[in-house]
Design an enzyme around this catalytic site. Structure first.
Site, short mmCIF file in Angstrom:
data_model
loop_
_atom_site.label_atom_id
_atom_site.label_comp_id
_atom_site.label_asym_id
_atom_site.label_seq_id
_atom_site.Cartn_x
_atom_site.Cartn_y
_atom_site.Cartn_z
N GLU A 52 8.34 -26.47 14.96
CA GLU A 52 8.93 -25.64 13.93
C GLU A 52 8.49 -24.22 14.19
O GLU A 52 7.46 -23.98 14.85
CB GLU A 52 8.48 -26.08 12.54
CG GLU A 52 7.14 -25.53 12.11
CD GLU A 52 5.95 -26.08 12.87
OE1 GLU A 52 6.01 -27.26 13.25
OE2 GLU A 52 4.98 -25.33 13.09
N LYS B 10 0.05 -17.38 22.10
CA LYS B 10 0.59 -18.70 21.75
C LYS B 10 0.88 -19.57 22.98
O LYS B 10 0.80 -20.78 22.93
CB LYS B 10 1.84 -18.56 20.90
CG LYS B 10 1.52 -18.13 19.47
CD LYS B 10 2.70 -18.35 18.54
CE LYS B 10 2.31 -18.11 17.09
NZ LYS B 10 2.14 -16.67 16.79
N SER C 103 -3.99 -10.00 20.01
CA SER C 103 -3.30 -11.28 20.19
C SER C 103 -1.89 -11.16 20.74
O SER C 103 -1.38 -12.10 21.35
CB SER C 103 -3.27 -12.05 18.86
OG SER C 103 -2.71 -11.25 17.83
C1 LIG Z 1 1.50 -16.18 15.63
C2 LIG Z 1 0.68 -14.98 15.87
C3 LIG Z 1 -0.55 -14.78 15.18
C4 LIG Z 1 -1.05 -15.68 14.10
O1 LIG Z 1 -1.36 -16.98 14.50
P1 LIG Z 1 -2.86 -17.48 14.65
O2 LIG Z 1 -2.72 -18.96 14.77
O3 LIG Z 1 -3.60 -17.08 13.41
O4 LIG Z 1 -3.43 -16.85 15.84
C5 LIG Z 1 -1.30 -13.67 15.52
N1 LIG Z 1 -0.89 -12.79 16.45
C6 LIG Z 1 0.29 -12.94 17.11
C7 LIG Z 1 0.68 -11.92 18.12
C8 LIG Z 1 1.11 -14.04 16.84
O5 LIG Z 1 2.27 -14.18 17.50
#
Ligand SMILES: *Cc1c(COP(=O)(O)O)cnc(C)c1O
Length: 394
Positions: free
Chosen positions: A114, A92, A380
């Site tokens: 938000e 993010k 992610s």
């Molecule tokens: C917020 C988040 C997501 C989901 O958000 P996307 O916009 O779909 O990427 C996925 N993985 C992690 C670790 C997150 O914090």
């Protein structure tokens, strides 16, 4: 092969996207779109952003060959794109650094956002602390109770967190409040959206800021393997980490798989599989697939992964689904937990529960593939934030 060029000038990806917003915000969105077009080509801006991404965020993130996991599964070779190693523990921050830098550049004094689980709120508060902008984060009071650690983080970062008491006291209520604030304070305030959702130009802009993931992956895999991967896999909440990995490969001969949250199963109503089970509609500024009941009311959603628990999905994914360019599947809570445990055990990497959905999807695909095939999974985020949830489940 047709060259992929979306969105169009009005912000549409085929039938999806657009700008479904109160009239009072139209000029702000047009101003933002024009500012974004300028900074996208601005050498100074890009140099500054690249420097922050390198020295502060920790890019490039490694591309790691998960040999133990691959052997355990006994199919294709699985690589992990290690976004979990970035500052604040997830992808993010790529987007919030870009947007907050843009906000500063166009002279805004105040950033609002938000947040649901608090991950985006923390990433915005971090960028604002670094760049010296005032930060206000809207968060449902129910989420504030569930996510105390992120609340504490945001407060340490000197963000003002405003609890939202209305509705279900969760993410969608917080979005409504943030929009209300923006309408009132649009002159000096920048609204920082955390995924590839919302009205044009947000889905395009967030995609571009996250595309650093796929650009690096391309260079790294060519260096390591001398060729492109066969398959890319990522989890899909709003869809920003997925599109960030996919987009730089969109004109290449590479398969792509998005994994949504199957919750307790698609035959129950406790899931967040907007693309697999939703219908087209309009929410939070754009046309996309939504989970809704027969009357068009937005349904309550569920996922064990807080970041996947959202009734909509980015409009570009809606287009990519319909065009067939990307395949979408689901992983249940149970499958995600199993993948979470397996990755921890085999590789010593504890993934975020969101990312565990991508791992679950990759495991299923890897089994049916030849040993020389290459799969890249977007890891992610890291799992420290989810240990309470996992403890309750096991
Ligand atoms: C917020 C988040 C997501 C989901 O958000 P996307 O916009 O779909 O990427 C996925 N993985 C992690 C670790 C997150 O914090």
């Amino acid at each position: 092969m047709m060259v992929y060029r979306f969105p169009n000038d009005l912000g549409y990806f085929g039938d999806f996207g657009g700008r479904f917003i109160p009239e009072t915000l139209m000029s702000a969105l047009i101003e933002l779109e024009q500012a974004y077009k300028l900074i996208k080509k601005d050498k100074g801006f890009n140099r500054t952003l690249r420097a922050y991404l390198a020295d502060y965020v920790g890019r490039p993130s490694p591309l790691y060959f998960a040999k133990n996991l691959s052997q355990e599964i006994g199919g294709a070779r699985i690589y992990l794109k290690r976004e979990d190693l970035l500052h604040t523990g997830a992808h993010k921050i790529n987007n919030t650094m870009g947007q907050v830098l843009l906000a500063k550049r166009i002279g805004k004094k105040r950033v609002i956002a938000e947040t649901g689980a608090g991950q985006h709120g923390v990433a915005v508060a971090t960028a604002c602390a670094l760049l010296g902008l005032k930060c206000t984060v809207y968060m449902g009071t129910e989420d504030m109770r569930r996510q105390r650690m992120n609340l504490l983080r945001m407060r340490l970062l000197k963000a003002q967190v405003i609890g939202v008491e209305s509705g279900s006291q969760t993410l969608k209520d917080a979005i409504n409040e943030a929009l209300r604030d923006w309408v009132t304070n649009v002159e000096d305030t920048y609204y920082c959206i955390g995924s590839v959702v919302g009205p044009h130009p947000y889905p395009m802009m967030v995609r571009d800021f996250q595309s650093v993931i796929g650009q690096e992956t391309k260079e790294q895999i060519i260096k390591k393997e001398g060729r492109l991967p066969d398959l890319l896999v990522a989890c899909v909440g709003g869809g920003s980490n997925a599109i960030g990995l996919f987009y730089p490969f969109i004109n290449d001969d590479v398969e792509m798989l998005g994994v949504e949250a199957g919750g307790t199963g698609l035959d129950t109503d406790r899931h967040s599989a907007s693309l697999s089970m939703g219908r087209p509609g309009v929410l939070h500024g754009s046309a996309t697939y939504l989970l809704q009941d027969g009357a068009g009311q937005i349904r309550t959603t569920h996922s064990i992964a807080p970041g996947l628990d959202y009734p909509g999905v980015g409009p570009e994914h809606a287009y990519l689904r319909n065009s067939g360019r990307v395949q979408y599947t689901t992983a249940t809570d149970q499958e995600a937990i199993q993948a979470f445990k397996l990755l921890s055990k085999t590789e010593g990497i504890i993934p975020a529960l969101e990312s565990a959905h991508a791992i679950a999807g990759a495991i299923k695909s890897a089994r049916d593939r030849a040993k020389q095939d290459i799969i890249v999974v977007n890891l992610s985020g890291r799992g420290d934030k989810d240990l309470n949830i996992v403890e309750e489940m096991i």
